[in-house]
Design a protein around this motif. Structure first.
Motif, PDB file in Angstrom:
ATOM      1  N   LEU A  41     -36.787 -24.617 -19.946  1.00  0.00           N
ATOM      2  CA  LEU A  41     -36.411 -25.678 -18.994  1.00  0.00           C
ATOM      3  C   LEU A  41     -34.896 -25.675 -18.775  1.00  0.00           C
ATOM      4  CD1 LEU A  41     -37.631 -29.317 -18.761  1.00  0.00           C
ATOM      5  CD2 LEU A  41     -35.212 -28.900 -19.218  1.00  0.00           C
ATOM      6  N   ASN A  42     -34.124 -25.578 -19.854  1.00  0.00           N
ATOM      7  CA  ASN A  42     -32.661 -25.597 -19.707  1.00  0.00           C
ATOM      8  C   ASN A  42     -32.186 -24.451 -18.809  1.00  0.00           C
ATOM      9  OD1 ASN A  42     -32.721 -27.664 -21.605  1.00  0.00           O
ATOM     10  ND2 ASN A  42     -32.208 -26.327 -23.332  1.00  0.00           N
ATOM     11  N   GLN A  43     -32.753 -23.264 -19.030  1.00  0.00           N
ATOM     12  CA  GLN A  43     -32.312 -22.097 -18.256  1.00  0.00           C
ATOM     13  C   GLN A  43     -32.740 -22.207 -16.798  1.00  0.00           C
ATOM     14  OE1 GLN A  43     -33.112 -18.392 -20.460  1.00  0.00           O
ATOM     15  NE2 GLN A  43     -32.330 -19.333 -22.330  1.00  0.00           N
ATOM     16  N   SER A  44     -33.914 -22.790 -16.551  1.00  0.00           N
ATOM     17  CA  SER A  44     -34.338 -22.998 -15.152  1.00  0.00           C
ATOM     18  C   SER A  44     -33.385 -23.953 -14.442  1.00  0.00           C
ATOM     19  CB  SER A  44     -35.763 -23.573 -15.096  1.00  0.00           C
ATOM     20  OG  SER A  44     -36.709 -22.552 -15.271  1.00  0.00           O
ATOM     21  N   ILE A  45     -33.002 -25.026 -15.118  1.00  0.00           N
ATOM     22  CA  ILE A  45     -32.097 -25.994 -14.483  1.00  0.00           C
ATOM     23  C   ILE A  45     -30.729 -25.357 -14.232  1.00  0.00           C
ATOM     24  CG2 ILE A  45     -30.843 -28.186 -14.858  1.00  0.00           C
ATOM     25  CD1 ILE A  45     -33.430 -29.290 -16.065  1.00  0.00           C
ATOM     26  N   ALA A  46     -30.248 -24.581 -15.197  1.00  0.00           N
ATOM     27  CA  ALA A  46     -28.949 -23.912 -15.001  1.00  0.00           C
ATOM     28  C   ALA A  46     -29.028 -22.919 -13.838  1.00  0.00           C
ATOM     29  CB  ALA A  46     -28.517 -23.216 -16.290  1.00  0.00           C
ATOM     30  N   LEU A  47     -30.121 -22.179 -13.742  1.00  0.00           N
ATOM     31  CA  LEU A  47     -30.301 -21.244 -12.616  1.00  0.00           C
ATOM     32  C   LEU A  47     -30.271 -22.003 -11.297  1.00  0.00           C
ATOM     33  CD1 LEU A  47     -33.137 -19.041 -14.099  1.00  0.00           C
ATOM     34  CD2 LEU A  47     -31.158 -18.092 -12.909  1.00  0.00           C
ATOM     35  N   ALA A  48     -31.046 -23.083 -11.224  1.00  0.00           N
ATOM     36  CA  ALA A  48     -31.111 -23.852  -9.970  1.00  0.00           C
ATOM     37  C   ALA A  48     -29.746 -24.447  -9.640  1.00  0.00           C
ATOM     38  CB  ALA A  48     -32.169 -24.942 -10.087  1.00  0.00           C
ATOM     39  N   LYS A  49     -29.030 -24.932 -10.658  1.00  0.00           N
ATOM     40  CA  LYS A  49     -27.703 -25.531 -10.397  1.00  0.00           C
ATOM     41  C   LYS A  49     -26.694 -24.465  -9.966  1.00  0.00           C
ATOM     42  CE  LYS A  49     -27.761 -29.926 -12.723  1.00  0.00           C
ATOM     43  NZ  LYS A  49     -27.193 -30.794 -13.744  1.00  0.00           N
ATOM     44  N   SER A  50     -26.927 -23.218 -10.345  1.00  0.00           N
ATOM     45  CA  SER A  50     -26.029 -22.146  -9.886  1.00  0.00           C
ATOM     46  C   SER A  50     -26.316 -21.782  -8.431  1.00  0.00           C
ATOM     47  CB  SER A  50     -26.201 -20.897 -10.767  1.00  0.00           C
ATOM     48  OG  SER A  50     -27.340 -20.144 -10.360  1.00  0.00           O
ATOM     49  N   GLY A  51     -27.396 -22.342  -7.870  1.00  0.00           N
ATOM     50  CA  GLY A  51     -27.731 -22.076  -6.473  1.00  0.00           C
ATOM     51  C   GLY A  51     -28.882 -21.104  -6.298  1.00  0.00           C
ATOM     52  N   MET A  52     -29.502 -20.695  -7.398  1.00  0.00           N
ATOM     53  CA  MET A  52     -30.557 -19.674  -7.333  1.00  0.00           C
ATOM     54  C   MET A  52     -31.927 -20.310  -7.080  1.00  0.00           C
ATOM     55  SD  MET A  52     -30.852 -16.471  -7.518  1.00  0.00           S
ATOM     56  CE  MET A  52     -32.394 -15.776  -6.970  1.00  0.00           C
TER      57      MET A  52
END
Ligand code: RIB
Length: 296
Positions: A41-52
């Motif tokens: 979950l943490n990595q998905s949120i970080a990916l989405a926040k990076s714009g991915m």
């Protein structure tokens, strides 16, 4: 181009303690809080926040609705998130006065990913996408094997590492290996980043190695280059999820076309910001916050 993250979703129980409890010791925590977590979950949120553009595949339990809501609020696509009757995965996290942590996880619903779910999900993805995975769910070896057969690049963060994983995982299926120093040592028996890279690239010449070095920043190597990025020094409140923030930002920015040096710089900055706040998922910064941090 999309990232599909087969990953854990945990309810983090965060206990603030003076020091990490020792064997046989009973210790009173000064506070208890609950937050969304799980390396996946943490990595998905970080990916989405990076714009991915990010899809999270996994399983939540009967008590995990809030995790689905948080992913959705952060722009993560949930077409491949399934529900099970089992209890949700959770983590017991002690955070000491220096912000260092110690974590026990209970897999719960994260262990319910099945071969059928993997096949159904991967059928919608192509070699232009990227699959990401950690080691907190069931089916990691199968997912890797299927990615290899389908020629879908795989990014693997082998965390938490285990002897079972080391014995059984098909590392030749991995395009991006994202490790900390302990994981790098467990896989290669080498400590020095250049020696870790030499070991891995001899066995897997197409692999891209990304290694976090704690207070020394981060390192990237492939068959053509080796790069280093110093850490940004900040006052740590809670280091939980800093590695996940790094992973999500690094991969998200590489997939969006940043070069490896810039992606390392942004990922180190994002994880530096994350350690200044309590919790894993709640501490992940936006791309705007990272940009502001880097111009200061
Ligand atoms: O990497 C931090 C995460 O590890 C926490 O959120 C916890 O849930 C465990 O999975």
């Amino acid at each position: 181009m999309r990232v599909l993250n087969f990953g854990s979703l945990n309810i983090d129980h965060i206990y603030r303690v003076d020091h990490i409890v020792s064997p046989g010791e009973t210790l009173a925590a000064s506070s208890l809080s609950f937050a969304a977590g799980g390396k996946g979950l943490n990595q998905s949120i970080a990916l989405a926040k990076s714009g991915m553009l990010t899809y999270h595949a996994g399983c939540i339990g009967s008590d995990g609705q809030s995790l689905e809501d948080i992913l959705s609020q952060n722009g993560v696509k949930l077409n491949y998130l399934e529900k099970t009757d089992s209890v949700n995965g959770h983590a017991i996290i002690q955070v000491n006065a220096q912000g260092q942590n110690s974590i026990v996880i209970f897999g719960g619903s994260n262990r319910s990913i099945t071969q059928e779910q993997v096949d159904r999900t991967l059928a919608d993805f192509t070699p232009q996408d990227l699959v990401l995975m950690q080691n907190e769910t069931s089916m990691v070896c199968y997912i890797a094997q299927r990615c290899k057969e389908l020629h879908i690049p795989l990014a693997f963060n082998p965390s938490p590492i285990s002897s079972e994983l080391l014995d059984t995982f098909p590392f030749d299926a991995v395009s991006y290996l994202l490790v900390n120093e302990t994981e790098a040592y467990d896989i290669t028996k080498e400590k020095e980043p250049d020696r870790v890279a030499a070991f891995l690239l001899e066995k897997y010449p197409e692999m891209k190695l990304v290694m976090t070095l704690g207070g020394d920043g981060a390192y990237y190597a492939d068959k053509n280059m080796a790069l280093q990025q110093p850490a940004f020094h900040v006052e740590a409140v809670d280091t939980t999820g800093a590695g996940d923030t790094f992973t999500g930002f690094f991969l998200g920015l590489v997939m969006q076309g940043k070069d490896y040096q810039e992606a390392l710089r942004y990922a180190c900055a994002a994880s530096a910001i994350a350690v200044t706040k309590q919790g894993a998922a709640p501490a992940i910064p936006t791309l705007d916050m990272v940009n502001d941090f880097l111009v200061k």
